[in-house]
Structure formats: C-alpha cells, structure tokens
Write a protein that holds these residues in place. Structure first.
Motif: not given
Lengths: 188, 214
Positions: B36, B32-33, B39-40, A21-22, A52, A17-19
């Motif tokens: 995220h 998840t966070l 990866s960003i 979300l990205t 971002y 879910s993290g990927l």
C-alpha cells in the motif's frame, strides 16, 4: 513445500489486499489534510506533499489551485455534519471576506459538472445582496426567490473557491464565524 | 495411563498452531501495508505526466490554447466552470520562454507555472501587473546565469527603457506548462474574455520581444 506454499499465499494475498487498499483509499478520496472550517475542507494545492493527496492528483490529472491563486474548499456535509442530500433545501449563509472573488459550484460526488441545464453555481459578482450588503444562497430542487442554486435529483458536493486571498498565511487562524454555513432547512 | 501425556501434548501443538497463525497474519499485514505504501508513493511517478498530457492537447503556438468548454467527463475533476483556461507549453532547451499580457483591469486572471507532473512552482495574479502589463521570463539556471553575465557586461544606459521590468523565473525542468485562468464573473463576459486571452502572447523569448508590444 507446504511452508513455501504458505509463504507464497501470504505474499500474494498481501499484494492483492495492499493494492485493493490503495484503490479504496483513492476511491474514497481519503487524505490527511487537516485544514477544515465547519463543513468546508481545504481542497487546494497547498498541502501537496501529503502522499495520499499527491497520489489522487496524479491519477486524475487534477490541477489544484496554486499558492498565490487562491484557496478552494469542498463540502460534502452540511454544518450539522449530515451528508448533503438533493432532496433537502440548504441555506448558504454567512460572510465570505477573504477573497477578492469567490465562486460556489455544485458538482457531482466525483467532482464533475452536471450535464443538466440548470445553473451550475454562482460567482461573487452575480449575487443579489440586501441593502446592507449581506446575501444568502438557497439550494433547492424547487424554484426559490433571490439567489437560487437549483439542485437536481443527483447527489452533489459543493466547491467553494476564494480567488486572490491570503488564507494560506493564516490557516491556523481560520474559524467558523468567518466562513459561510450550510444550513439544512427542510427535506422533501 | 498413556492418555495423560497425549492430552498434555495438545497444549503445545495448539500453541504452535496459534503462533504460526499469528506469524502468518502478521506477515500478511506487513506485506499489505508495504504494498500500500509503495503504491501510494509510486503513483505520482507512474501517472506523473497525466496533467501535462491532458493540457497539451489544447496548446497552440504563440498564444494560449483555450480549453474547449465546458469541461467534460474526460476533464480532471473538481474544476471551476466559471474559469476560462488557456495553456502555453514551454520548452527551455533552446531558449528562455516569455509570456506577455496586457491586463484587463478588474478581471481576475492567474498565471500558474507547472512542472510536467502538474505541480505548480509559481503563480501570480493580475494584481502583480506593472503599468498594466504582466511580463514573465522563464529560464533554466544556466540561461539565468548567462543572462546575468550579459547584463553586467552591457552598458547601463541600454536599460533605461520605459518598458516595465519583467519578472524572471528559474525553472528546474526544461519542459512544463503555464495555465492561464480567467474568471468569467458574469456569463455575458465569456466571449470578451475569450478574445482577450487570445491577445496574450507566449513562446520562445526570440519570438516575443519584451518591448515590442505597446
């Protein structure tokens, strides 16, 4: 064993879910750049440290305008906040005083030029002006007199670039009256 | 009589299950966070050279390599089709890099210096031209220091040339690229501007002398 499996499932689901979300954030073009004037959002490289925006630029290989070259803005909605619709006519009107040259270009929602053979945009040198120097640009699928930027049936966004300006020094002072408006005139 | 304690035990069991569910969900959110955010932040490093890889395909020696127009679907998005763009690659490992252009009056042109990641560290437009010329010397910090020492040791009279002074820039990276963008204000000017971009010189400092061009 059950506890271990639960941890593993949580870890894997979190990674996925993290990927996801990205990917979603990049797909939607989400960034936290705050400079916006009316429908125009800052799309230049002057906020390059926003993570971002940096991530999106890295993935696409896009080179935004550098500080010193100018400033670019993008519009996905009209001045009343409605998403740009190719079935509608729009009036691009108002002063553009900050740039030495400017260009207005219609692009696909992904940011690419259309492959149709219609005019892609206007430069400040091509504009027909009235006797006091003002001008309007009409965006429509149907031919219009004056400065007509033809639309196709495909969804579009507008890219406004102001070359050789000092906008980055006065970001905080940008106000809608000094920027052009995008007024929806009628829809088919 | 025995059913009463069993009923009372259901409360703690439910609370325990609820607690486990909350902790599991909190753990899921944290992972998840974390993924995220990581990866960003990692994407610019992972795809860091995509911009340079794209522009390198157009580079030529000695003069800016013009991008074939119009930009196609393989090009980066959100570009201005009214710009004609050429690219020069620089490699400062052996010598500084020089770019020399005789400016076309009234023609908007920008020279943007980019790191391999695509980040611009300096940009200048035609308005910075002196005596109608843009002369920029790009060098590493070490080359800059050596040049400073050489300049101090040399005779002052040797610097009385009529050539306009050149702008000296220090680059953090040995490699990168210079993007030269010229605005085609009217479609009829496109071929003339293409030809003009071809007259710009860029390359190692030994190949392009500062005073050699009238």
């Amino acid at each position: 064993m059950a506890t271990f499996v639960r941890y593993l499932v949580v870890l894997l689901a979190g990674c996925f879910s993290g990927l996801a979300l990205t990917a979603l954030v990049l797909e939607l073009g989400l960034n936290f750049s705050t400079v916006a004037v009316g429908p125009w959002k800052d799309y230049s490289g002057q906020d390059i440290h926003e993570p971002y925006r940096r991530a999106a630029l890295a993935v696409t290989g896009e080179i935004p305008l550098a500080k010193g070259e100018g400033t670019s803005f993008i519009a996905t909605h009209d001045s009343d906040g409605r998403r740009l619709d190719p079935a509608c006519d729009y009036l691009f009107t108002g002063p553009i005083s900050q740039g030495r040259f400017w260009t207005l270009t219609r692009l696909s929602t992904e940011g690419f030029p259309f492959s149709d053979h219609l005019r892609q945009g206007f430069t400040s040198s091509e504009i027909l002006r009235n006797n006091i120097g003002n001008f309007d640009i009409i965006l429509s699928r149907h031919a219009r007199p004056g400065n007509w930027l033809p639309l196709s049936d495909a969804p579009f966004v507008l890219l406004l670039r102001l070359y050789d300006n000092e906008l980055y020094t006065i970001d905080a002072a940008l106000t809608a009256p000094v920027f052009p408006q995008l007024i929806r005139t009628k829809c088919a | 009589m025995r059913s009463s304690p069993q009923k009372n035990d259901l409360g703690p069991m439910r609370r325990e299950r609820l607690l486990i569910a909350c902790l599991t969900f909190t753990g899921f959110l944290c992972v998840t966070l974390s993924i995220h955010i990581v990866s960003i932040l990692a994407l610019p490093h992972y795809f860091g050279d995509r911009a340079m890889a794209y522009w390198s395909t157009f580079a030529t020696d000695g003069h800016p390599g013009l991008r074939t127009d119009p930009p196609t679907g393989t090009a980066p998005p959100f570009e201005d089709p009214a710009l004609l763009q050429g690219v020069c690659l620089y490699d400062l490992a052996s010598a500084p890099f020089r770019i020399h252009a005789t400016i076309d009056p009234g023609q908007f042109t920008s020279f943007a210096f980019h790191r391999p990641s695509g980040d611009a560290f300096y940009a200048v437009t035609d308005r910075a031209a002196q005596q109608g010329k843009i002369d920029i010397l790009l060098m590493t910090q070490q080359q800059f220091d050596e040049d400073e020492e050489t300049s101090e040791e040399s005779d002052d009279t040797s610097h009385t040339s009529a050539a306009p002074p050149e702008l000296r820039l220090v680059s953090e990276d040995e490699r990168g690229f210079v993007l030269i963008s010229a605005l085609v204000a009217r479609p009829s000017e496109r071929e003339r501007i293409k030809t003009w971009i071809g007259t710009i010189e860029c390359g190692k400092v030994n190949d392009i002398a500062h005073d050699s061009i009238p």
